[in-house]
Design an enzyme around this catalytic site. Structure first.
Site, PDB file in Angstrom:
ATOM      1  CD  GLU A   7      -2.680  -1.103   2.627  1.00  0.00           C
ATOM      2  OE1 GLU A   7      -3.598  -1.927   2.757  1.00  0.00           O
ATOM      3  OE2 GLU A   7      -2.407  -0.248   3.503  1.00  0.00           O
ATOM      4  CE  LYS A  15       5.116   4.881   6.870  1.00  0.00           C
ATOM      5  NZ  LYS A  15       4.760   6.264   7.251  1.00  0.00           N
ATOM      6  NE  ARG A  50       2.245   6.821  16.054  1.00  0.00           N
ATOM      7  CZ  ARG A  50       3.304   6.403  15.384  1.00  0.00           C
ATOM      8  NH1 ARG A  50       3.419   6.650  14.101  1.00  0.00           N
ATOM      9  NH2 ARG A  50       4.271   5.740  15.984  1.00  0.00           N
ATOM     10  CG  PHE A  85      -4.629   2.276   6.005  1.00  0.00           C
ATOM     11  CD1 PHE A  85      -4.565   1.488   7.144  1.00  0.00           C
ATOM     12  CD2 PHE A  85      -4.155   3.574   6.066  1.00  0.00           C
ATOM     13  CE1 PHE A  85      -4.048   1.979   8.330  1.00  0.00           C
ATOM     14  CE2 PHE A  85      -3.631   4.075   7.248  1.00  0.00           C
ATOM     15  CZ  PHE A  85      -3.579   3.286   8.382  1.00  0.00           C
TER      16      PHE A  85
END
Length: 511
Positions: free
Chosen positions: A208, A210, A230, A299
């Site tokens: 994928e 990034k 995060r 994702f």
């Protein structure tokens, strides 16, 4: 509980290399902590403040304050003082912050002062970070570490779960479940040197793009959409376009994992620093939105409807994601069922990702579950490595295991006028042998020492790896290195052979 007990255990943990001994020391302390203080004690030993960084710099922390003769300072008193520090703002804030800080340090003994300075600066390095702190809690509470780890992941807070389990035992763990509206710690990735290495390690996988943006976890329950970073901070009000886009998706209840990036009119990503500045900006949200519109790409999906998807493999979670999120809002990916037969396709995907302006790729085992809060070997990130030969301008004295050594390097590139422009600091990548060697060599080069920072003659060249540049008004070149780490010293090079600021900036303008 006295802060002296926490500081003592921090020193003892720093002085032992054996993980089992570290765990035992922490378990003894956690078991002795009153339940209402257990969360604070665990946070402090993990090197964190519940309030986050309180805005106190090393200049303020380095000022000498007469220490208390006997330990009387409690962890709750420290928490109250840090809360007061974090709330200081407006005219006169610097003087008020100094007053609160001096009162706190003045109530501490010398060992407590050393621990407080490390804690307030984010420099606690005694090896008692989350993983070992968790094992210490598990031992103190008599519960399996794996069950405690999962509960901490699902709750998003080890201190909160630890306080509950120390008070109520294993029963507290059974009450912790994944809930829409309560963020969980994100799954993290390890590093591979190349796409080929990642394919060989993982077998069937997805490659994928990034994206170099803000990692977000988005929760939706009906019209209620919440966006978390995060670090699990809520930023919904800073990203109204993300909430708007998520409300347009077909599902009513879900949790998505993704990245928010800014894009130029031709679709290329803007630098991370600009997105971070937009998210952290104090200006009006609508003004920020017009200045730099952002877009989310997803994702992964952790929950959909009433179904928790954490334990499903990547290939099944992606099917659920595709049912919720249209392709244009999903991170671009390539499924590699046959790593040997599709190696060339994976390498081309990597090259195309870099041409599109992204920072690399993530390679994920198709059979991997979502290990929230863990940095496992089932997700691997591959990024191009940039290197520079820079000059050491100064070095900071070490803490914890590095007490007595010179550790954190100040790094500079040659400027056009013959001086050196600082580009950042790092202590990462240093082996014990390198630490000993640089401590001896930099003492020989020292020209000034304020007790914390040792300034040196700009003669020693060091090779640095880094992930890129970010804008920084703190440094004279206007940029700083991202994720800098030491590769090796270059005694074969003189300072006038180090890289120049012009070279550094030019290399990134051409990427």
């Amino acid at each position: 509980m006295l802060l002296a007990d926490v500081a003592r255990v921090s020193r003892e943990v720093a002085g032992t290399a054996a993980r089992s001994r570290k765990t035992a020391l922490l378990a003894e302390l956690f078991a002795a902590a009153p339940p209402e203080e257990a969360g604070l004690v665990i946070s402090y030993l993990a090197g964190r403040l519940p309030q986050g960084r309180p805005g106190v710099g090393w200049r303020a922390l380095g000022r000498a304050v007469e220490a208390a003769a006997e330990p009387t300072l409690t962890v709750t008193a420290v928490d109250a003082a840090v809360t007061e520090l974090a709330a200081v703002a407006g005219p006169g804030s610097q003087a008020e912050r100094r007053r609160v800080l001096d009162a706190l340090l003045g109530a501490a003994t010398e060992p407590e002062q050393r621990f407080l300075r490390s804690l307030l600066s984010g420099e606690v390095r005694q090896g008692a970070l989350d993983a070992i702190a968790l094992e210490g809690v598990a031992a103190a509470a008599g519960v399996p570490a794996a069950e405690l780890r999962r509960a901490a992941m699902l709750s998003g807070s080890l201190p909160l779960v630890a306080a509950a389990v120390l008070a109520d035992g294993a029963a507290a763990l059974r009450e912790v479940t994944l809930r829409v509206g309560r963020p969980v710690q994100p799954m993290l990735a390890n590093t591979a040197k190349s796409v080929a290495e990642a394919l060989a390690a993982l077998g069937p996988c997805a490659v994928e793009e990034k994206l170099d943006g803000i990692r977000v976890q988005v929760h939706r329950d009906g019209d209620d959409v919440r966006v978390y970073t995060r670090s699990l901070d809520e930023i919904t009000d800073r990203l109204p376009e993300v909430a708007q886009r998520v409300r347009a998706l077909p599902g009513e209840r879900f949790i998505l994992d993704g990245e928010v990036i800014g894009q130029t009119p031709d679709g290329r990503p803007v630098p991370f620093q600009e997105v971070a500045s937009r998210v952290g900006s104090r200006i009006d949200v609508e003004t920020a939105r017009r200045t730099l519109p952002v877009v989310p790409y997803f994702f992964d999906v952790l929950a959909a409807g009433d179904e928790v998807l954490l334990d499903l493999p990547v290939r099944e979670r992606y099917e659920a994601l595709a049912a919720l999120v249209p392709q244009e809002s999903r991170v671009r990916r390539l499924v590699v069922e046959d790593p040997s037969g599709q190696a060339a396709a994976a390498e081309e995907f990597w090259a195309e990702t870099l041409r599109r302006g992204h920072e690399g790729v993530m390679v994920k085992s198709l059979d991997s579950t979502y290990a929230a809060g863990r940095r496992g070997r089932h997700w691997l990130k591959v990024k191009p490595v940039h290197t520079l030969d820079l000059v050491v301008l100064a070095v900071e004295r070490g803490h914890g295991r590095r007490t007595g050594l010179l550790s954190n390097l100040h790094l500079g590139a040659r400027a056009a006028d013959g001086s050196y422009a600082m580009l950042g600091k790092t202590f990462k990548g240093l082996t014990d042998e390198m630490l000993r060697w640089q401590s001896e060599r930099l003492r020989e080069l020292a020209v000034e020492d304020d007790g914390f920072t040792v300034r040196v003659r700009p003669e020693l060249v060091v090779e640095i790896a880094y992930d890129g540049l970010q804008r920084s008004p703190r440094y004279p070149a206007g940029v700083a290195l991202r994720f800098a780490r030491v590769l090796r010293y270059r005694p074969d090079k003189s300072a006038d052979q180090a890289d120049t600021v012009e070279t550094v900036l030019g290399a990134h303008r051409t990427e």
